[in-house]
Structure formats: structure tokens, C-alpha cells
Design an enzyme around this catalytic site. Structure first.
Site, PDB file in Angstrom:
ATOM      1  N   GLU A 181      32.510  36.111 -30.362  1.00  0.00           N
ATOM      2  CA  GLU A 181      33.433  35.648 -31.398  1.00  0.00           C
ATOM      3  C   GLU A 181      34.629  36.576 -31.557  1.00  0.00           C
ATOM      4  O   GLU A 181      35.760  36.122 -31.763  1.00  0.00           O
ATOM      5  CB  GLU A 181      32.697  35.526 -32.735  1.00  0.00           C
ATOM      6  CG  GLU A 181      33.572  34.997 -33.860  1.00  0.00           C
ATOM      7  CD  GLU A 181      32.823  34.936 -35.181  1.00  0.00           C
ATOM      8  OE1 GLU A 181      33.413  34.448 -36.150  1.00  0.00           O
ATOM      9  OE2 GLU A 181      31.666  35.396 -35.231  1.00  0.00           O
ATOM     10  N   ASP A 182      34.402  37.888 -31.446  1.00  0.00           N
ATOM     11  CA  ASP A 182      35.444  38.855 -31.818  1.00  0.00           C
ATOM     12  C   ASP A 182      36.035  39.637 -30.649  1.00  0.00           C
ATOM     13  O   ASP A 182      36.887  40.503 -30.860  1.00  0.00           O
ATOM     14  CB  ASP A 182      34.889  39.848 -32.848  1.00  0.00           C
ATOM     15  CG  ASP A 182      34.527  39.165 -34.159  1.00  0.00           C
ATOM     16  OD1 ASP A 182      35.199  38.187 -34.512  1.00  0.00           O
ATOM     17  OD2 ASP A 182      33.569  39.603 -34.809  1.00  0.00           O
TER      18      ASP A 182
END
Length: 696
Positions: free
Chosen positions: A76-77
Site C-alpha cells: 500500500e505504501d
């Protein structure tokens, strides 16, 4: 923050066969991928997944779960992909990371969509692998511990509300009470700061003044049991501020009226010692009736086992005591994770059998808001225990009814319910069940769920199943009515309509099935003119006015259709079989059936009119009468006798006016048809008790 070697040592301490190299690789991977990213606290971002991995080692989860915790934010990051995770750490870890990532992405959605979609993803992910939930709960717990560093008050409130509404109850549902309590405590401080400060201050004051009272009570309990030959460990604690606040809100009492602020835990060596210790406590101190619960013989769905009782200590102080074995305490402390046993076939263990009901709710729910309502009902309510006639135990929310019980046993049994017995006695279906009730469901082969049940059922599974059944029936009956309208429309086009013409019409209307077209016609989503043009393009080109092509040559029968499903009988004129009727069709609404002489029709209505007929057989209807009775003793009895002799059931009776010597009533009656209603009117008018009788 845990160092790399410390994390590996933790895992190896309870799993000597863990792959040390793989754990090291996952640790280094997350540090490299997150690089210079920072958290709101200013700490390196990778400190968060490392701490979550540490929480997983506290639960003694397997190597894949710990690696998932380390990697759960990389997709996600960072620039990492699921394919990268799979190539480096294998398909199982990649699947778990993908599940947690999907849950995290939901948190970026708008608030009105997020809660419902979050639950949907949770339930589906948990059904595949409960470790997804365990990692996500660890992720949320660590985020709550650092919530103070988020600058935006609105964001802190949103995260705290989501935690207390969704994550804490889910932690409780799988028996992870320590996670639940800490999440509730942290969220409560942000959601109700004034209440939190007030209750905390009062607890601090009590702590200052108790002069070791908690320790004294714990020692008294231990000594009383030791004298009976039972060796135990006793600990005392204050209840959490959130628990006290919730009790104050539920009971509508002040802090001073909360008497059982102290709770004590007694750990024994065996189940037999639990019950022996309970007997000693009840004979040594006064037991408070109604406050005893036996979760050993009937454990909670999440596996929680303990004896709960409340005592009056030294004439005034109420204390809560929980008795359990050390093994029970270990299980109760971290719930399902405390006895983690992941099966070879990939199914979570029996502790989470309740997930099957939640997955049924996912399938049955019509939209995200409905899913949220049903799943919250399934997850968040307090429980009672009820038994089948054969002794099978079912846990249900407080306020559950026999219908809820039937759906808990099996969806098909719930759908076929026509009656119920509780402890051998026939009861209405809306009767609330009590702890220990034996429930027998009476079923009928032709029965089906009723919309009225939604007025009293409380379980998410029952509500979802009922709504789904009603929707399916409604769609089927609207499509049946649409099929009759389609046949009538087809007769008005200047050509013979065969299968080829129907297929061509469906293609022009961008539909795939004839049932889809029937439903669109029945629900007034498409006009007669549009259907005619689709069947024979250009056939309405020379029509000057709508009336020329809307006019119908024959009435449409509503025989076999159910009032309240495909159509509604209008309250203004109360049509009954035998009346000349017409239908008003509005888009996406049920057809509204009126008598032909209804004043609403006379005043003009802007909608599509249908010429309807009842058909040869009907299910009866409700007729409304306006009666004027003489105001003297016995007149109501005379009227009731007339109804009984004519086999009429009174649906409602409302006194509208008292005008001595007369009393006026509106009465709704279940009648078979117009002839039945007419006979009733004749019998009433002939009675000496009735001054006037007319149909409304």
C-alpha cells in the site's frame, strides 16, 4: 522498537522450526522498502510493522503471520507489489498480505461507504484465513496507541469511532478481550474526553482512599478457599473507565450508583475446583440473585469460559468475581489466537464457526448499508442461550425470537416457520426468548418468510434472509405481472411476434433475458411505446397521442399475486375481490389498486393506468366499514356475534366519535370478496344494535 534478532528470538522461542533466514529477509525487506518514510510521531515508518509483528509473537502466531505483519504496509505504501511479495516470500504470505492490504485500502474511502465495505471485506477475508483479522487487529491496536500524534481532531475522532464500532467488537467476537479492552479504553479517551477525565479522576480518588482494600478483599477470598482446601490465585482490579461509562449510560445511573466497580479473578487448577470455589464463596458471602452466569457449561461463541458471580462484601460493597482454570484464562486472554491451530485444509478452527452466518449475511445483503446493519446485529449484541428439543445449544442476541432461533438453526427452517413452542407451550412468533428456553419450530412446506417479521427479529442473519426472500418474491411477482402486460402489448403491434422478434427486441433494449424485460415492464421502468418500438421499429411513428397506443383491449388479471408484493391495495378505497378495479403504475413502485369509483381517481392522477381484474380465485382482502352503534351495554357483543356467525376476522377496531346516544367506529375486516362484505353489511343493518352501517 524490536531489533531484528529480538524478533527472530521471540518466534524461535515458541516455534523452534521457524525459518530464521526467511524472518530476517522479511525484516530487512520492510526496512528497505519503507526507507525514510516517517510516521506522524516522527518515528521511522518501519517501526510500525515491526511493532505489529511483535504483537503477533505475543500471540504466538506462526511464521507466516509474523511475516505478514512485517510486510502488511509494503504494497500500500511503497513500490512493492503482491507479485514481489509472492516471489520473495511465497504464495501464502502474499495471500495474507493482499487480504490485509485490501482492508487497509477501505479506510481511504468516503466515510459513508467505508464502514459497510470494511465489514464486507473483513468477513470475506476472515472466511478464507482468520490470520488476516489477527494481523489487522494488531495493526489497529498499535495505531490506536499512537493516535495522539495525529494532528487532525476530525481524523482522530474518525479512527476512534471506527475502532470502537468495528474493531473492538470483532476482537471481542473472537475472544481477544485484552485487545478489545485496550482499544475501547484508547478510543473512549478520544471520543468522550470529558467523561473519560471525570471517571478517571473518580477512580484515582477511590484508589487513594481504599487503603489497600482491593488487596484485602483478594486475600479474604484466597483465605476462605484455602481453608476449604482449594489452592487458587486471586487478583483484583478496577473496571475500565469505558466499561463504567457504558454501564452508567445503559442503566441511566450516576457514578455513585455503580456499586460493582471492583472485579476479582480466581484461577484454579481444575473445572471441579471452579464449582467448589463458587460454592464456598456463595456460603461465605451473600450472593446477588440474577448476577450468576455459567460460561463453563455453556461457553460463548468465541470460546470464552468462566463462572461469573457478584457478592456483597462486608454488608455494603458489591464485588464481581470470575472463576476459571488457568487454561481457560490463557484462552480467554487472547481468544482464538491463544490456542492457534491452523488446519492443513486451510479452514480456521471451530472457534469461528459464527463466520458462516456472517458470510450468509454478505450474500443476502442488498447494499452496503443493509450489510452494515445486519453484520452489526450479528457481531455486537449480548448473547443468550436457547436449546432445540434435542438439546442442541444455540447462542442468540438478547431479545431474539423463535424466528431468529429458526434461522440460526438453518436458513430453510427459518423460511418455513409457521409457529413455535417455547418450553412446550405455543407462543406468538414475536415472543422474546429467555436464557435456557427450549424452542420447537413448527414448519409448513408451503410457508415463506413474511415482511412483517422484520418488525421483531433481531439477528442480522434473520433480517438479511427475510429481506432477500421478500426481494426475490417481489421480483418474481412483478415479472409475472410484466409478462401478462407484455403479452397484451404484443397483441397491439402490427405483426406476429415470435421468438426471433423477441430476441431482436431484447438486443435493441440492451437486455439479455426475457425475464429482465418482463420485470422492467412490471416495474414501469420501460413504457409500452418503448416495448412496441423494440418489437416492431417504427410501428408507433404515426400515433398522434399517447392514448392511442396506451389503450388496452382487455383487463390484466392479478390472480395468484400477493398483496403487498407485486401490488398494494389502496387505503383510500379498500378494494376487495368483486370490485371493479384499476391499477396506477409508478416507476419502481408497486402497482396501486383502486376501486373504479375511488375519489382519488376522480380527482385525476398523473400515472399509467392499468385495467385490472381479480381473476377467478383470490386470497381475500381487507374491507373497511363505518358503523354507528347505539351507546348502550351489549351492542359491541352483538356486533361481535354477527362477525363470528359470518366467519369474519376483525383486523382493527377504532372508535372515531362518541355522540350520545351513538358511538361511531371504523372497522377493518378480513373478507373473502365483495359478496361476503355485502352479506356482512346486510346482517349489521338488520341488527337492533346498529344504527347505521356503510362501506368506506
Amino acid at each position: 522498537m524490536l531489533r531484528q534478532y529480538e524478533l527472530v528470538e521471540r518466534v524461535k522461542a515458541y516455534d523452534p522450526d521457524a525459518d530464521e533466514a526467511m524472518l530476517n529477509r522479511a525484516y530487512v525487506y520492510t526496512v528497505q522498502k519503507h526507507g525514510s518514510q516517517k510516521r506522524a510521531s516522527g518515528d521511522p515508518y518501519f517501526s510500525h510493522p515491526v511493532e505489529v509483528a511483535g504483537l503477533m509473537t505475543d500471540l504466538k502466531l506462526d511464521q507466516d503471520a509474523v511475516m505478514t505483519a512485517l510486510l502488511h504496509d509494503t504494497v500500500e505504501d511503497t513500490l512493492a507489489t503482491i507479485e514481489d511479495i509472492e516471489s520473495n516470500f511465497g504464495p501464502d504470505v502474499a495471500r495474507l498480505v493482499d487480504g490485509v492490504t485490501k482492508l487497509s485500502k477501505i479506510e481511504q474511502m468516503p466515510e459513508d461507504e467505508r464502514a459497510a465495505e470494511n465489514l464486507r471485506k473483513f468477513l470475506l477475508a476472515m472466511s478464507e484465513d482468520i490470520r488476516v483479522l489477527l494481523v489487522k487487529l494488531g495493526d489497529r491496536l498499535h495505531n490506536m496507541r499512537t493516535l495522539d500524534f495525529i494532528k487532525s481532531p476530525e481524523k482522530r475522532q474518525r479512527i476512534a469511532r471506527e475502532t470502537i464500532d468495528i474493531y473492538a467488537p470483532l476482537a471481542e467476537r473472537i475472544g481477544m478481550y485484552e485487545y478489545m479492552r485496550e482499544m475501547q479504553a484508547l478510543a473512549f479517551r478520544h471520543l468522550e474526553p470529558e467523561a473519560h477525565a471525570t471517571i478517571t479522576a473518580r477512580l484515582d480518588k477511590i484508589r487513594e482512599q481504599d487503603s489497600g482494600e482491593v488487596e484485602a478483599i483478594a486475600l479474604s477470598i484466597k483465605q476462605a478457599l484455602a481453608e476449604a482446601g482449594i489452592q487458587v490465585e486471586v487478583t483484583g482490579r478496577e473496571k475500565q473507565p469505558y466499561s463504567i461509562w457504558r454501564k452508567m449510560a445503559e442503566r441511566h445511573v450516576s457514578f455513585d450508583q455503580i456499586t460493582d466497580i471492583f472485579a476479582f479473578r480466581v484461577l484454579t487448577e481444575s473445572v471441579a475446583d471452579c464449582y467448589r470455589a463458587l460454592g464456598i464463596l456463595h456460603t461465605t458471602w451473600q450472593f446477588i440473585p440474577g448476577r450468576f452466569k455459567d460460561y463453563i457449561s455453556t461457553p460463548k461463541n468465541n470460546g470464552y469460559r468462566s463462572l461469573h458471580t457478584s457478592l456483597i462484601y462486608e454488608q455494603s460493597m458489591r464485588v464481581e468475581v470470575q472463576l476459571r482454570t488457568r487454561e481457560m484464562h490463557r484462552t480467554n486472554h487472547f481468544g482464538l489466537a491463544a490456542h492457534w491451530a491452523y488446519k492443513q485444509d486451510g479452514e480456521a478452527d471451530g472457534q469461528v464457526g459464527w463466520l458462516r452466518d456472517l458470510i450468509e449475511i454478505v450474500d443476502a445483503s442488498h447494499d452496503p448499508e443493509e450489510l452494515l446493519e445486519h453484520a452489526r446485529l450479528a457481531v455486537y449484541q449480548d448473547r443468550i442461550f436457547a436449546f432445540s428439543p434435542k438439546g442442541a445449544l444455540f447462542q442468540l442476541p438478547k431479545g431474539a425470537t423463535p424466528v431468529d432461533f429458526a434461522f440460526a438453526v438453518h436458513t430453510d427452517l427459518g423460511a418455513q416457520t409457521v409457529g413455535a413452542k417455547i418450553n412446550g407451550r405455543h407462543v406468538p412468533l414475536r415472543t422474546a426468548l429467555n436464557n435456557g428456553d427450549v424452542v420447537e419450530i413448527i414448519k409448513g412446506a408451503e410457508a415463506e418468510p413474511q415482511m412483517s417479521w422484520l418488525g421483531f427479529v433481531v439477528t442480522g442473519k434473520a433480517r438479511a434472509s427475510i429481506r432477500r426472500a421478500v426481494r426475490l418474491k417481489e421480483r418474481a411477482e412483478i415479472a409475472e405481472l410484466g409478462a401478462k402486460l407484455f403479452d397484451e402489448i404484443a397483441e397491439r403491434v402490427p405483426a406476429e411476434i415470435g421468438r426471433k422478434a423477441v430476441r431482436a427486441a431484447l438486443k435493441r433494449l440492451e437486455m439479455t433475458e426475457i425475464e429482465e424485460l418482463h420485470y422492467a415492464i412490471g416495474a414501469a421502468r420501460i413504457t409500452d411505446k418503448e416495448v412496441m418500438e423494440a418489437l416492431v421499429p417504427g410501428c408507433t411513428a404515426n400515433v398522434e397521442a399517447d392514448a392511442a397506443w396506451v389503450s388496452r383491449d382487455r383487463a390484466i388479471s392479478i390472480r395468484g399475486l400477493t398483496p403487498g408484493v407485486a401490488y398494494e391495495l389502496a387505503d383510500c378505497c379498500h378494494p376487495v375481490p368483486g370490485d371493479r378495479i384499476v391499477g396506477l403504475r409508478h416507476q419502481n413502485e408497486r402497482i396501486e389498486v383502486h376501486r373504479i369509483d375511488c375519489l382519488v381517481l376522480a380527482n385525476g392522477v398523473d400515472s399509467d393506468w392499468l385495467d385490472l381484474q381479480w381473476g377467478k380465485q383470490s386470497n381475500g382482502a381487507v374491507g373497511r366499514l363505518r358503523l354507528t352503534l347505539y351507546d348502550r351495554p351489549g351492542t359491541l357483543a352483538d356486533m361481535a356475534g354477527i362477525f363470528a356467525r359470518n366467519h369474519v376476522n376483525v383486523r382493527s377496531l377504532v372508535q372515531t366519535q362518541l355522540d350520545h346516544p351513538f358511538t361511531h367506529y371504523n372497522i377493518d375486516l378480513d373478507v373473502q370478496d365483495l359478496a361476503h362484505l355485502t352479506r356482512m353489511l346486510s346482517a349489521l343493518r338488520a341488527s337492533d344494535a346498529v344504527a347505521d352501517a356503510e362501506r368506506v
